[in-house]
Scaffold this motif. Sequence first.
Motif, PDB file in Angstrom:
ATOM      1  N   ALA A  10       0.829  -1.213   0.000  1.00  0.00           N
ATOM      2  CA  ALA A  10       0.000   0.000   0.000  1.00  0.00           C
ATOM      3  C   ALA A  10       0.861   1.261   0.000  1.00  0.00           C
ATOM      4  CB  ALA A  10      -0.915   0.012   1.212  1.00  0.00           C
ATOM      5  N   LYS A  12      -0.388   5.213  -4.877  1.00  0.00           N
ATOM      6  CA  LYS A  12      -1.070   4.228  -5.716  1.00  0.00           C
ATOM      7  C   LYS A  12      -2.574   4.292  -5.481  1.00  0.00           C
ATOM      8  CE  LYS A  12       0.568  -0.007  -5.405  1.00  0.00           C
ATOM      9  NZ  LYS A  12       1.327  -1.218  -4.986  1.00  0.00           N
ATOM     10  N   THR A  61      -3.389  -1.261  -5.671  1.00  0.00           N
ATOM     11  CA  THR A  61      -2.905  -1.973  -4.490  1.00  0.00           C
ATOM     12  C   THR A  61      -3.623  -3.308  -4.337  1.00  0.00           C
ATOM     13  OG1 THR A  61      -2.362   0.096  -3.351  1.00  0.00           O
ATOM     14  CG2 THR A  61      -2.655  -1.852  -1.971  1.00  0.00           C
TER      15      THR A  61
END
Length: 184
Positions: A26, A30, A35
């Motif tokens: 994570a 992103k 993720t």
Amino acid sequence: IGDVTGKGIPASLFMSKVSGAFKFLASQDKHPAETLSDLNMKLTREAATPTFVTIFYCVFDTGKRVMKFASAGHPPILYLAKDSSSRFLDTEEGLPLGMMEAAYVGNQISYSKGDIFVFYTDGVTEARDGHSKMYGPDRLVSVAQRNRESSCQDILNAIEEDVRRFEPKSRQHDDLTLIVIKAT
């Protein structure tokens, strides 16, 4: 928020693996859908048991007041806007993580001060009364709406108390997880 299938040590070990991999993959940079895709790829390639997990993952950009989100088979979260409207945040639902390779699609929403987000597991909406009637999403909305001016903790407590009254303790079939966030 997430919910692993199964119970006991195997489910706990799998959730620990998911949690560790999630923390590694994570990133604020992103999109949550990316993720989830990365996490699912890792889990399916290393699958040793038929266990899987549902996740609704979001990232709040508090500066821009935008929340980006994606779902891996998890119930959509309840969004209560300050103008009193409410809706479930939909996204093209992906498969639970760990089942098979899959793509995940995300979405985003702009939010305002006073908006409320209610995250929950299916143990809330699928709670059953003595006649096998489900608690359901409409009842969740109703309780959250009635308590929208309260603190996050009081909203959470009201929902939990209502579910506990609805479902006889001896019949509880699933765990309950609730998270309430109010934008400031």
